[in-house]
Write a protein that holds these residues in place. Structure first.
Motif, PDB file in Angstrom:
ATOM      1  N   ILE A  48       0.868  -1.179   0.000  1.00 50.13           N
ATOM      2  CA  ILE A  48       0.000   0.000   0.000  1.00 50.13           C
ATOM      3  C   ILE A  48       0.905   1.229   0.000  1.00 50.13           C
ATOM      4  N   VAL A  49       0.599   2.184  -0.868  1.00 50.60           N
ATOM      5  CA  VAL A  49       1.313   3.464  -0.864  1.00 50.60           C
ATOM      6  C   VAL A  49       0.419   4.496  -0.176  1.00 50.60           C
ATOM      7  N   ILE A  50       0.981   5.186   0.806  1.00 52.51           N
ATOM      8  CA  ILE A  50       0.242   6.242   1.508  1.00 52.51           C
ATOM      9  C   ILE A  50       0.883   7.585   1.157  1.00 52.51           C
ATOM     10  N   LYS A  51       0.095   8.472   0.565  1.00 50.58           N
ATOM     11  CA  LYS A  51       0.605   9.800   0.219  1.00 50.58           C
ATOM     12  C   LYS A  51       0.106  10.814   1.247  1.00 50.58           C
ATOM     13  N   ASP A 101       3.179   7.200  -9.407  1.00 52.16           N
ATOM     14  CA  ASP A 101       4.286   6.547 -10.118  1.00 52.16           C
ATOM     15  C   ASP A 101       4.879   5.399  -9.291  1.00 52.16           C
ATOM     16  N   VAL A 102       5.050   5.645  -7.991  1.00 49.70           N
ATOM     17  CA  VAL A 102       5.598   4.604  -7.104  1.00 49.70           C
ATOM     18  C   VAL A 102       4.602   3.448  -6.980  1.00 49.70           C
ATOM     19  N   ALA A 103       3.316   3.777  -6.795  1.00 55.49           N
ATOM     20  CA  ALA A 103       2.285   2.742  -6.646  1.00 55.49           C
ATOM     21  C   ALA A 103       2.231   1.845  -7.880  1.00 55.49           C
ATOM     22  N   LEU A 104       2.313   2.445  -9.054  1.00 56.61           N
ATOM     23  CA  LEU A 104       2.273   1.666 -10.296  1.00 56.61           C
ATOM     24  C   LEU A 104       3.532   0.818 -10.458  1.00 56.61           C
ATOM     25  N   ALA A 105       4.688   1.414 -10.139  1.00 56.44           N
ATOM     26  CA  ALA A 105       5.966   0.717 -10.333  1.00 56.44           C
ATOM     27  C   ALA A 105       6.075  -0.541  -9.462  1.00 56.44           C
ATOM     28  N   ILE A 106       5.568  -0.457  -8.234  1.00 59.88           N
ATOM     29  CA  ILE A 106       5.722  -1.607  -7.320  1.00 59.88           C
ATOM     30  C   ILE A 106       4.497  -2.525  -7.331  1.00 59.88           C
ATOM     31  N   GLY A 107       3.510  -2.198  -8.163  1.00 54.30           N
ATOM     32  CA  GLY A 107       2.308  -3.024  -8.229  1.00 54.30           C
ATOM     33  C   GLY A 107       1.502  -2.980  -6.947  1.00 54.30           C
ATOM     34  N   ALA A 108       1.329  -1.770  -6.398  1.00 57.63           N
ATOM     35  CA  ALA A 108       0.588  -1.630  -5.133  1.00 57.63           C
ATOM     36  C   ALA A 108      -0.870  -2.031  -5.302  1.00 57.63           C
ATOM     37  N   GLU A 109      -1.416  -2.591  -4.227  1.00 62.93           N
ATOM     38  CA  GLU A 109      -2.829  -2.970  -4.254  1.00 62.93           C
ATOM     39  C   GLU A 109      -3.720  -1.743  -4.113  1.00 62.93           C
ATOM     40  N   SER A 110      -3.212  -0.739  -3.384  1.00 61.92           N
ATOM     41  CA  SER A 110      -4.022   0.454  -3.161  1.00 61.92           C
ATOM     42  C   SER A 110      -3.140   1.662  -2.910  1.00 61.92           C
ATOM     43  N   LEU A 125      -6.324   5.184 -10.995  1.00 60.31           N
ATOM     44  CA  LEU A 125      -7.160   4.007 -11.190  1.00 60.31           C
ATOM     45  C   LEU A 125      -7.092   3.548 -12.645  1.00 60.31           C
ATOM     46  N   LYS A 126      -7.190   4.519 -13.539  1.00 60.99           N
ATOM     47  CA  LYS A 126      -7.155   4.234 -14.979  1.00 60.99           C
ATOM     48  C   LYS A 126      -5.805   3.636 -15.380  1.00 60.99           C
ATOM     49  N   ALA A 127      -4.745   4.099 -14.696  1.00 63.78           N
ATOM     50  CA  ALA A 127      -3.391   3.621 -15.017  1.00 63.78           C
ATOM     51  C   ALA A 127      -3.150   2.194 -14.538  1.00 63.78           C
ATOM     52  N   GLY A 128      -4.020   1.694 -13.636  1.00 62.66           N
ATOM     53  CA  GLY A 128      -3.867   0.284 -13.266  1.00 62.66           C
ATOM     54  C   GLY A 128      -3.761  -0.050 -11.795  1.00 62.66           C
ATOM     55  N   VAL A 129      -3.770   0.945 -10.885  1.00 63.61           N
ATOM     56  CA  VAL A 129      -3.790   0.623  -9.453  1.00 63.61           C
ATOM     57  C   VAL A 129      -5.225   0.202  -9.107  1.00 63.61           C
ATOM     58  N   PRO A 130      -5.418  -0.989  -8.500  1.00 63.09           N
ATOM     59  CA  PRO A 130      -6.774  -1.520  -8.309  1.00 63.09           C
ATOM     60  C   PRO A 130      -7.738  -0.631  -7.531  1.00 63.09           C
ATOM     61  N   SER A 131      -7.252   0.063  -6.493  1.00 65.64           N
ATOM     62  CA  SER A 131      -8.156   0.964  -5.771  1.00 65.64           C
ATOM     63  C   SER A 131      -7.383   2.159  -5.235  1.00 65.64           C
ATOM     64  N   VAL A 132      -8.080   3.292  -5.188  1.00 73.13           N
ATOM     65  CA  VAL A 132      -7.507   4.517  -4.642  1.00 73.13           C
ATOM     66  C   VAL A 132      -8.443   4.989  -3.542  1.00 73.13           C
ATOM     67  N   GLN A 133      -7.866   5.392  -2.422  1.00 71.30           N
ATOM     68  CA  GLN A 133      -8.715   5.841  -1.313  1.00 71.30           C
ATOM     69  C   GLN A 133      -8.374   7.277  -0.932  1.00 71.30           C
ATOM     70  N   ILE A 134      -9.411   8.082  -0.760  1.00 69.82           N
ATOM     71  CA  ILE A 134      -9.233   9.437  -0.235  1.00 69.82           C
ATOM     72  C   ILE A 134      -9.647   9.361   1.224  1.00 69.82           C
ATOM     73  N   VAL A 135      -8.677   9.524   2.118  1.00 68.45           N
ATOM     74  CA  VAL A 135      -8.903   9.258   3.544  1.00 68.45           C
ATOM     75  C   VAL A 135      -8.406  10.415   4.408  1.00 68.45           C
ATOM     76  N   ASP A 136      -8.813  10.386   5.690  1.00 61.45           N
ATOM     77  CA  ASP A 136      -8.278  11.363   6.646  1.00 61.45           C
ATOM     78  C   ASP A 136      -7.084  10.734   7.365  1.00 61.45           C
ATOM     79  N   ASP A 137      -6.571  11.439   8.374  1.00 61.00           N
ATOM     80  CA  ASP A 137      -5.350  10.906   9.007  1.00 61.00           C
ATOM     81  C   ASP A 137      -5.626   9.734   9.956  1.00 61.00           C
ATOM     82  N   ARG A 138      -6.886   9.273  10.011  1.00 59.47           N
ATOM     83  CA  ARG A 138      -7.169   8.000  10.704  1.00 59.47           C
ATOM     84  C   ARG A 138      -7.173   6.855   9.690  1.00 59.47           C
ATOM     85  N   LEU A 139      -6.908   7.216   8.413  1.00 55.51           N
ATOM     86  CA  LEU A 139      -6.867   6.280   7.274  1.00 55.51           C
ATOM     87  C   LEU A 139      -8.239   5.690   6.960  1.00 55.51           C
ATOM     88  N   THR A 140      -9.293   6.459   7.259  1.00 53.99           N
ATOM     89  CA  THR A 140     -10.643   6.038   6.878  1.00 53.99           C
ATOM     90  C   THR A 140     -11.243   7.086   5.952  1.00 53.99           C
TER      91      THR A 140
END
Length: 263
Positions: free
Chosen positions: A15-18, A175-184, A233-248
């Motif tokens: 998982i990549v967290i930005k 770019d990092v998420a796509l390169a490492i094949g991140a799930e989300s 999402l279009k580039a190929g990462v299976p899911s993208v989440q917009i979350v707060d700092d509780r990660l929800t």
């Protein structure tokens, strides 16, 4: 010789967290405990971050003007020096320190480290020292993850000749998420996802998001966030989440017809 399933090495999901600039300045306990929960569930986590507010303060202090065009900070020679020293010298170590203090083993990185983010100029005549990533050293990331160390990547790229370039934080994250094949990919913001008529949405699709934009339910600063999420999402990462700092927050997944089209 046949191998039983239990003997096969399990590939851990990534998982990549930005972390956005404003979020970086006030991470709460829930962020760290949810982070640890994800690790315990078997995820390798990679953090990427910008540092807009800290950079803005430093530019102002040194009286360096900086304009934004198409969501990208035009970066002259004075500004790139400030971006580099602020992100690599202040923001990154402060974040790594917070993670380590919370019992999460982390290491700070940027584009120069092990040629992590090899980059070239985006459009030098227009944006100055702003870059785009041409390659990601996935081996370095995978090695750290295999040793249960969280890579914390500042959004500074490096050219082949060793010039630092300022790169948009969301771009580095995708770019990092796509390169490492991140799930989300988790985009941490100061809101708990997408809110429609006062209610936060648990899930959304690109077609729903486009409808909400047309109807005026999504507006202002949320528009570039959801548009960026849909591009990832279009580039190929299976899911993208917009979350707060509780990660929800809101999980964005492909529309049904789009997911069938990919098969």
């Amino acid at each position: 010789m046949t191998m039983f399933k239990s003997m096969l090495p399990t590939v851990r999901k990534k998982i990549v967290i930005k972390l956005g600039g404003s979020t970086l300045e006030g991470l709460n306990r829930a962020f760290f405990s949810n982070f640890k929960t994800l690790q315990q569930e078997g995820y390798d986590i990679i953090i990427t971050h910008g540092g807009g507010p800290a950079i803005n303060r430093e530019l102002e202090k040194q009286q360096v003007s900086s304009a934004v065009l198409n969501g990208i900070r035009i970066t002259n020679e004075e500004a790139i020096n400030i971006v580099q020293s602020t992100l690599i010298g202040k923001v990154n170590p402060a974040l790594v320190g917070q993670l380590n203090e919370a019992g999460i083993m982390a290491i700070g990185l940027n584009g120069f480290d092990g040629q992590l983010l090899q980059s070239e100029y985006l459009e030098q005549d227009t944006y100055g020292f702003v870059g785009k990533v041409t390659s990601v050293n996935t081996q370095l990331i995978n090695t750290l993850c295999a040793n249960h160390i969280v890579p914390v990547i500042a959004c500074v790229g490096a050219t082949v000749s060793g010039q630092a370039l300022n790169i948009n934080g969301d771009t580095v994250a995708s770019d990092v998420a796509l390169a490492i094949g991140a799930e989300s990919l988790l985009l941490v913001t100061d809101v708990s996802g997408i809110r429609i008529e006062g209610e936060y949405q648990e899930e959304a699709t690109p077609s729903l998001i486009n409808q909400w934009i047309e109807e005026g339910h999504i507006y202002g600063g949320m528009i570039p966030k959801v548009e960026g999420a849909m591009q990832v999402l279009k580039a190929g990462v299976p899911s993208v989440q917009i979350v707060d700092d509780r990660l929800t927050g809101t999980v964005i997944v492909p529309s049904v017809n789009e997911s069938f089209a990919k098969r």
